[in-house]
Design a protein around this motif. Structure first.
Motif, PDB file in Angstrom:
ATOM      1  N   ILE A 108      -2.544   8.823   6.608  1.00 18.77           N
ATOM      2  CA  ILE A 108      -3.709   7.932   6.732  1.00 18.77           C
ATOM      3  C   ILE A 108      -3.534   6.713   5.834  1.00 18.77           C
ATOM      4  O   ILE A 108      -3.738   5.573   6.257  1.00 18.77           O
ATOM      5  CB  ILE A 108      -5.003   8.683   6.389  1.00 18.77           C
ATOM      6  CG1 ILE A 108      -5.314   9.697   7.488  1.00 18.77           C
ATOM      7  CG2 ILE A 108      -6.173   7.726   6.170  1.00 18.77           C
ATOM      8  CD1 ILE A 108      -6.360  10.710   7.111  1.00 18.77           C
ATOM      9  N   PHE A 109      -3.115   6.924   4.595  1.00 16.03           N
ATOM     10  CA  PHE A 109      -2.957   5.797   3.676  1.00 16.03           C
ATOM     11  C   PHE A 109      -1.751   4.933   4.020  1.00 16.03           C
ATOM     12  O   PHE A 109      -1.772   3.729   3.772  1.00 16.03           O
ATOM     13  CB  PHE A 109      -2.942   6.280   2.228  1.00 16.03           C
ATOM     14  CG  PHE A 109      -4.328   6.434   1.686  1.00 16.03           C
ATOM     15  CD1 PHE A 109      -4.965   5.378   1.060  1.00 16.03           C
ATOM     16  CD2 PHE A 109      -5.022   7.618   1.856  1.00 16.03           C
ATOM     17  CE1 PHE A 109      -6.260   5.502   0.591  1.00 16.03           C
ATOM     18  CE2 PHE A 109      -6.320   7.757   1.392  1.00 16.03           C
ATOM     19  CZ  PHE A 109      -6.947   6.697   0.761  1.00 16.03           C
ATOM     20  N   ARG A 110      -0.728   5.492   4.620  1.00 19.85           N
ATOM     21  CA  ARG A 110       0.381   4.659   5.105  1.00 19.85           C
ATOM     22  C   ARG A 110      -0.099   3.733   6.217  1.00 19.85           C
ATOM     23  O   ARG A 110       0.301   2.577   6.293  1.00 19.85           O
ATOM     24  CB  ARG A 110       1.532   5.535   5.591  1.00 19.85           C
ATOM     25  CG  ARG A 110       2.336   6.142   4.485  1.00 19.85           C
ATOM     26  CD  ARG A 110       3.550   6.904   4.997  1.00 19.85           C
ATOM     27  NE  ARG A 110       4.154   7.638   3.911  1.00 19.85           N
ATOM     28  CZ  ARG A 110       4.183   8.961   3.813  1.00 19.85           C
ATOM     29  NH1 ARG A 110       3.674   9.721   4.767  1.00 19.85           N
ATOM     30  NH2 ARG A 110       4.752   9.538   2.776  1.00 19.85           N
ATOM     31  N   GLN A 111      -0.960   4.248   7.090  1.00 19.43           N
ATOM     32  CA  GLN A 111      -1.529   3.427   8.157  1.00 19.43           C
ATOM     33  C   GLN A 111      -2.421   2.328   7.570  1.00 19.43           C
ATOM     34  O   GLN A 111      -2.336   1.174   7.985  1.00 19.43           O
ATOM     35  CB  GLN A 111      -2.328   4.302   9.135  1.00 19.43           C
ATOM     36  CG  GLN A 111      -2.928   3.552  10.283  1.00 19.43           C
ATOM     37  CD  GLN A 111      -1.900   3.059  11.284  1.00 19.43           C
ATOM     38  OE1 GLN A 111      -0.726   3.410  11.215  1.00 19.43           O
ATOM     39  NE2 GLN A 111      -2.329   2.237  12.198  1.00 19.43           N
ATOM     40  N   ILE A 112      -3.272   2.668   6.616  1.00 22.42           N
ATOM     41  CA  ILE A 112      -4.118   1.672   5.953  1.00 22.42           C
ATOM     42  C   ILE A 112      -3.246   0.604   5.299  1.00 22.42           C
ATOM     43  O   ILE A 112      -3.499  -0.592   5.419  1.00 22.42           O
ATOM     44  CB  ILE A 112      -5.038   2.353   4.913  1.00 22.42           C
ATOM     45  CG1 ILE A 112      -6.090   3.209   5.613  1.00 22.42           C
ATOM     46  CG2 ILE A 112      -5.704   1.313   4.013  1.00 22.42           C
ATOM     47  CD1 ILE A 112      -6.879   4.113   4.677  1.00 22.42           C
ATOM     48  N   GLU A 113      -2.193   1.044   4.629  1.00 29.96           N
ATOM     49  CA  GLU A 113      -1.278   0.123   3.951  1.00 29.96           C
ATOM     50  C   GLU A 113      -0.615  -0.823   4.949  1.00 29.96           C
ATOM     51  O   GLU A 113      -0.534  -2.032   4.728  1.00 29.96           O
ATOM     52  CB  GLU A 113      -0.213   0.941   3.215  1.00 29.96           C
ATOM     53  CG  GLU A 113       0.853   0.132   2.539  1.00 29.96           C
ATOM     54  CD  GLU A 113       1.904   1.029   1.929  1.00 29.96           C
ATOM     55  OE1 GLU A 113       2.221   0.802   0.754  1.00 29.96           O
ATOM     56  OE2 GLU A 113       2.403   1.946   2.614  1.00 29.96           O
ATOM     57  N   ARG A 114      -0.172  -0.291   6.069  1.00 31.24           N
ATOM     58  CA  ARG A 114       0.530  -1.095   7.073  1.00 31.24           C
ATOM     59  C   ARG A 114      -0.410  -2.080   7.757  1.00 31.24           C
ATOM     60  O   ARG A 114      -0.106  -3.265   7.889  1.00 31.24           O
ATOM     61  CB  ARG A 114       1.178  -0.173   8.109  1.00 31.24           C
ATOM     62  CG  ARG A 114       2.043  -0.879   9.122  1.00 31.24           C
ATOM     63  CD  ARG A 114       2.789   0.109  10.003  1.00 31.24           C
ATOM     64  NE  ARG A 114       1.913   1.004  10.715  1.00 31.24           N
ATOM     65  CZ  ARG A 114       1.303   0.707  11.870  1.00 31.24           C
ATOM     66  NH1 ARG A 114       1.460  -0.462  12.418  1.00 31.24           N
ATOM     67  NH2 ARG A 114       0.536   1.587  12.458  1.00 31.24           N
ATOM     68  N   VAL A 115      -1.558  -1.607   8.171  1.00 29.89           N
ATOM     69  CA  VAL A 115      -2.485  -2.454   8.925  1.00 29.89           C
ATOM     70  C   VAL A 115      -3.123  -3.515   8.038  1.00 29.89           C
ATOM     71  O   VAL A 115      -3.283  -4.656   8.426  1.00 29.89           O
ATOM     72  CB  VAL A 115      -3.562  -1.576   9.620  1.00 29.89           C
ATOM     73  CG1 VAL A 115      -4.664  -2.438  10.207  1.00 29.89           C
ATOM     74  CG2 VAL A 115      -2.915  -0.743  10.715  1.00 29.89           C
ATOM     75  N   HIS A 116      -3.488  -3.132   6.803  1.00 31.17           N
ATOM     76  CA  HIS A 116      -4.134  -4.077   5.905  1.00 31.17           C
ATOM     77  C   HIS A 116      -3.138  -4.863   5.069  1.00 31.17           C
ATOM     78  O   HIS A 116      -3.520  -5.691   4.252  1.00 31.17           O
ATOM     79  CB  HIS A 116      -5.132  -3.356   4.993  1.00 31.17           C
ATOM     80  CG  HIS A 116      -6.290  -2.808   5.756  1.00 31.17           C
ATOM     81  ND1 HIS A 116      -7.321  -3.595   6.201  1.00 31.17           N
ATOM     82  CD2 HIS A 116      -6.572  -1.547   6.171  1.00 31.17           C
ATOM     83  CE1 HIS A 116      -8.195  -2.848   6.852  1.00 31.17           C
ATOM     84  NE2 HIS A 116      -7.765  -1.609   6.849  1.00 31.17           N
ATOM     85  N   ARG A 117      -1.864  -4.566   5.270  1.00 35.50           N
ATOM     86  CA  ARG A 117      -0.777  -5.297   4.631  1.00 35.50           C
ATOM     87  C   ARG A 117      -0.821  -5.222   3.107  1.00 35.50           C
ATOM     88  O   ARG A 117      -0.574  -6.168   2.411  1.00 35.50           O
ATOM     89  CB  ARG A 117      -0.745  -6.738   5.120  1.00 35.50           C
ATOM     90  CG  ARG A 117      -0.540  -6.787   6.623  1.00 35.50           C
ATOM     91  CD  ARG A 117      -0.641  -8.152   7.152  1.00 35.50           C
ATOM     92  NE  ARG A 117       0.627  -8.825   6.855  1.00 35.50           N
ATOM     93  CZ  ARG A 117       0.988  -9.961   7.415  1.00 35.50           C
ATOM     94  NH1 ARG A 117       0.203 -10.552   8.262  1.00 35.50           N
ATOM     95  NH2 ARG A 117       2.119 -10.518   7.114  1.00 35.50           N
ATOM     96  N   TYR A 118      -1.151  -4.019   2.612  1.00 35.51           N
ATOM     97  CA  TYR A 118      -1.072  -3.784   1.177  1.00 35.51           C
ATOM     98  C   TYR A 118       0.394  -3.583   0.826  1.00 35.51           C
ATOM     99  O   TYR A 118       1.201  -3.202   1.656  1.00 35.51           O
ATOM    100  CB  TYR A 118      -1.868  -2.552   0.760  1.00 35.51           C
ATOM    101  CG  TYR A 118      -3.364  -2.652   0.981  1.00 35.51           C
ATOM    102  CD1 TYR A 118      -4.038  -3.835   0.773  1.00 35.51           C
ATOM    103  CD2 TYR A 118      -4.089  -1.553   1.402  1.00 35.51           C
ATOM    104  CE1 TYR A 118      -5.418  -3.921   0.965  1.00 35.51           C
ATOM    105  CE2 TYR A 118      -5.457  -1.630   1.590  1.00 35.51           C
ATOM    106  CZ  TYR A 118      -6.104  -2.813   1.375  1.00 35.51           C
ATOM    107  OH  TYR A 118      -7.451  -2.891   1.564  1.00 35.51           O
TER     108      TYR A 118
END
Length: 107
Positions: free
Chosen positions: A96-106
């Motif tokens: 889930i956090f990898r997806q958040i990181e990828r989509v939000h460009r963290y």
């Protein structure tokens, strides 16, 4: 959309959104709960960050995402605990956090 980028709920979230906008690093801390973050951080914070995204879609590589209203290049840190000894129990939360990181460009 009548008020783009403004949450419809009248509470203290606008103040927190300002802090997120100014932050260089977002730190998430949650116990592992059924292979995911527990409900308060998810519903009370993560989902309330939606005003920070633009409702339009852009394609980056093979992925569509909503662009950030405030592109900053911030970083994200995840801290979590679990009552079980195997690290593999965190795989769902990490996904889930990898997806958040990828989509939000963290970073």
């Amino acid at each position: 959309m009548e008020t783009p980028g403004v949450c419809i709920f009248k509470d203290d979230m606008p103040e927190l959104l300002d802090k997120v906008i100014d932050a260089d690093i977002l730190v998430y801390a949650t116990p592992l709960y059924n292979y995911n973050m527990n409900l308060p951080p998810k519903s009370s914070f993560q989902e309330r960050l939606l005003p920070l995204i633009d409702p339009h879609l852009v394609k980056t590589g093979e992925t569509y995402r909503h662009p950030q209203r405030y592109e900053k290049g911030r970083k994200m840190v995840l801290i979590s605990t679990c009552g079980l000894p195997e690290v593999s129990h965190f795989e769902g939360l990490l996904q889930i956090f990898r997806q958040i990181e990828r989509v939000h460009r963290y970073h």
